[in-house]
Design a protein around this motif. Structure first.
Motif, PDB file in Angstrom:
ATOM      1  N   ALA A 103      12.218  60.973  75.375  1.00 27.64           N
ATOM      2  CA  ALA A 103      13.615  60.549  75.282  1.00 27.64           C
ATOM      3  C   ALA A 103      14.511  61.758  75.069  1.00 27.64           C
ATOM      4  O   ALA A 103      15.653  61.787  75.513  1.00 27.64           O
ATOM      5  CB  ALA A 103      13.803  59.554  74.143  1.00 27.64           C
ATOM      6  N   ARG A 176      16.338  54.639  65.203  1.00 28.34           N
ATOM      7  CA  ARG A 176      15.174  55.003  66.013  1.00 28.34           C
ATOM      8  C   ARG A 176      15.438  56.209  66.912  1.00 28.34           C
ATOM      9  O   ARG A 176      14.504  56.818  67.426  1.00 28.34           O
ATOM     10  CB  ARG A 176      14.720  53.801  66.854  1.00 28.34           C
ATOM     11  N   ASP A 177      16.703  56.535  67.183  1.00 26.02           N
ATOM     12  CA  ASP A 177      16.991  57.703  68.021  1.00 26.02           C
ATOM     13  C   ASP A 177      16.931  59.017  67.235  1.00 26.02           C
ATOM     14  O   ASP A 177      16.946  60.088  67.828  1.00 26.02           O
ATOM     15  CB  ASP A 177      18.380  57.582  68.666  1.00 26.02           C
ATOM     16  N   ALA A 178      16.886  58.949  65.911  1.00 24.80           N
ATOM     17  CA  ALA A 178      16.864  60.172  65.096  1.00 24.80           C
ATOM     18  C   ALA A 178      15.524  60.891  65.273  1.00 24.80           C
ATOM     19  O   ALA A 178      14.476  60.256  65.395  1.00 24.80           O
ATOM     20  CB  ALA A 178      17.085  59.818  63.629  1.00 24.80           C
ATOM     21  N   VAL A 179      15.588  62.222  65.285  1.00 20.40           N
ATOM     22  CA  VAL A 179      14.374  63.020  65.473  1.00 20.40           C
ATOM     23  C   VAL A 179      14.192  63.905  64.245  1.00 20.40           C
ATOM     24  O   VAL A 179      14.982  64.810  63.999  1.00 20.40           O
ATOM     25  CB  VAL A 179      14.466  63.903  66.737  1.00 20.40           C
ATOM     26  N   PRO A 225      11.090  59.218  67.868  1.00 23.91           N
ATOM     27  CA  PRO A 225      11.487  58.170  68.819  1.00 23.91           C
ATOM     28  C   PRO A 225      10.360  57.727  69.753  1.00 23.91           C
ATOM     29  O   PRO A 225      10.094  56.534  69.873  1.00 23.91           O
ATOM     30  CB  PRO A 225      12.639  58.815  69.598  1.00 23.91           C
TER      31      PRO A 225
END
Lengths: 272, 310
Positions: A103, A176-179, A225
């Motif tokens: 992603a 959920r997009d946090a890395v 993610p």
């Protein structure tokens, strides 16, 4: 070389439904993470003008401060670490299909992960990438990898999933997009279903109509993610038999689940 | 079976190549070579549009999509560049919403660079053929921005344009363009960077003709089609000169290669062969039963060919 005629439909349109299904077997797996500072930041080497030009149309600001403080490990380096975690893949173990899923892009480097992996694997696997589907990209990668194996009478599929934490722009800090860190997973799967069986235990679609079967389900670790769900499987209590993995992409309103047979997978002896 | 049921294209306004000379970094000698020998003249550019805008403009012209949205199960975007949008932005997300395809699974197919378009068509047909629903369709999109210094040209080869395509792909023998054979080979020793230099560039140049001829011959073999049966070649639009070598090597008459857009659009990433399909159909260059060839070459380096019957 990959060569083929058009695929042939085997189900539906007046044909009897094919009841035979199979799930891929997880033969080997490895998970590697990395965090902390990486190589020194040199603006002359980073093509800052490109990073700003690429973001301008989207009203996004290049953030040298964030990028310079990040690890700036390449996605190829992350994928390579996970691949090495599998150990040597020779002869009958070499994958015939390689699918990279991510992603988070690698903005700084032009090297293609799929081509790199192909270059470092024996044989002539079909290698490509799927992305831009948020946390669900690895589920699509598994489906597509198995379908290519099924169609071509192939047996081994390598999935390499990468979360790249070094981004030249501000990233989501939660959800959920946090890395949280660099992470890569390599999964060597065997497909025993041949050309007749369909991929079983798989679903991807609208969240309100896509639910995994009842029973224990592996859910993702936070801050990862695309690798999160596989990291949860590989770091959890060793299971036997089929394992169901599931994830939810709230922003897209979609969910996915897949099933892999983990009865025989060889534990990665390396460290994270 | 895999077939392209419908195709639409969006070609933005063009600018003369000469007006891009400084921006692209061409010397006077290079500019003359591009114009006289490569056949490059005008390049299509959409100054204000984003990648998402280009793809939406192509999809807006796909009239066959209207009323069929619920049949679309997959949205595949074929892309050359692995990282054009700041994370977590994507084009696929807004496209699904704008086109009423929120129910469809959408993702990008890449790492075959400019050859990812042919891979996406093959993949779409494969996914549809494996599903239960013979009425299901996939929307396949291609087209990218050439807005940065690093993405607007391939040095000494071509200049990039911003044309885009949208296609409906069926897993049935349901469209006017039935796929017969496909071949793709990634020469992975070129994996290190998009823009090659020095010995790697020379090596790639030497690989180009045999690499492209190899996949053409293989795709034709898969299709059970002879070279002399081809009515038309729908190429990647990098330049005219490279096709002279291929035609000479394989014995294909140059007039069978559709090169109209090389000088009118530039090299539009993954979209080229499909832009050519739309324009060739519009010009009546394909008749029922005609067999034709699509080709693409992606840096990295993947050579691909696909044979269709119209």
């Amino acid at each position: 070389m990959f060569r083929t005629t058009a695929p042939v439909r085997r189900r539906g349109a007046g044909h009897a439904p094919d009841p035979a299904t199979a799930v891929p077997r997880l033969v080997r797996a490895a998970w590697r993470t990395a965090s902390g500072p990486g190589r020194a930041y040199d603006p002359a080497e980073v093509h800052e003008d490109f990073l700003q030009e690429a973001a301008d149309p989207y009203g996004v600001e290049f953030r040298r401060d964030l990028f310079a403080a990040s690890g700036r490990r390449t996605s190829v380096e992350l994928a390579d670490a996970a691949l090495r975690g599998l150990g040597p893949l020779d002869g009958d173990e070499a994958p015939e299909v390689v699918v990279v899923a991510y992603a988070t892009p690698d903005f700084e480097h032009g090297e293609l992960v799929a081509a790199y992996l192909k270059h470092h694997l024996p044989g002539e696997p079909l290698a490509f990438a799927v992305s831009d589907q948020g946390v669900l990209a690895p589920f699509t990668a598994l489906r597509v990898g198995v379908e290519y194996a099924r169609r071509g009478g192939l047996r081994r599929v390598l999935l390499v999933v990468v979360d790249q934490s070094s981004q030249p722009y501000e990233m989501p800090s939660s959800g959920r997009d946090a890395v949280a860190e660099d992470s890569a997973v390599a999964l060597l799967l065997a497909w025993d279903g041949g050309q007749e069986a369909s991929l079983g235990g798989f679903g991807l679609g609208p969240a309100d109509r896509t639910a995994p079967p009842p029973g224990e389900v592996v859910r993702p670790l936070p801050g990862l993610p695309c690798t999160g769900v596989w990291a949860a499987l590989l770091s959890g209590t060793p299971a036997s038999g089929p394992a169901v993995l599931a994830d939810l992409d709230e922003s897209r309103g979609q969910a996915a689940y897949c099933t892999v047979d983990v009865g025989e997978w060889r534990a990665d002896a390396g460290t994270r | 079976m895999t077939s392209i049921a419908a195709v639409s294209s969006y070609l933005p306004d063009t600018v003369p190549l000469a007006s891009l000379q400084e921006q692209v970094g061409l010397s006077d000698v290079q500019l003359r070579r591009y114009q006289r020998f490569y056949g490059l003249a005008d390049v299509c550019r959409d100054e204000g549009g984003t990648e998402t805008d280009l793809l939406l403009r192509a999809a807006a012209k796909l009239t066959e999509l209207r009323g069929q949205e619920q049949r679309v199960k997959y949205v595949l975007q074929a892309r050359t560049m692995p990282s054009p949008l700041p994370y977590p932005l994507t084009s696929v997300g807004p496209l699904r919403e704008e086109l009423g395809l929120g129910h469809a699974a959408g993702f990008v197919v890449s790492h075959h660079a400019c050859a990812s378009g042919l891979l996406a068509v093959d993949m779409a047909g494969m996914l549809l053929a494996a599903d239960d629903d013979p009425d299901a369709l996939a929307l396949v999109l291609a087209g990218e921005k050439a807005c940065t210094y690093r993405t607007q040209s391939i040095p000494d080869v071509t200049v990039m344009g911003e044309g885009a395509v949208a296609m409906l792909v069926s897993g049935e023998d349901a469209g006017p363009n039935r796929m017969l054979g496909y071949a793709a080979r990634t020469h992975a020793r070129f994996h290190s960077d998009f823009i090659l230099g020095g010995d790697a560039a020379k090596d790639f140049q030497a690989q180009y003709l045999p690499g492209l001829c190899e996949v053409i011959v293989t795709a034709l073999d898969e299709a059970g089609c002879g070279l002399d049966e081809l009515a038309l070649v729908l190429p990647h639009n990098v330049n005219r000169l490279s096709w002279m070598g291929v035609c000479k090597q394989l014995g294909i008459p140059m007039e069978k290669v559709f090169l109209d857009l090389v000088g009118a659009a530039g090299h539009c990433f993954c979209a080229d062969p499909f832009l050519n399909l739309q324009h060739a159909q519009e010009l009546g260059r394909l008749r029922p039963g005609d067999r034709y060839l699509m080709t693409s070459v992606g840096l990295g380096a993947t050579f691909s060919a696909m044979v269709f019957e119209h």
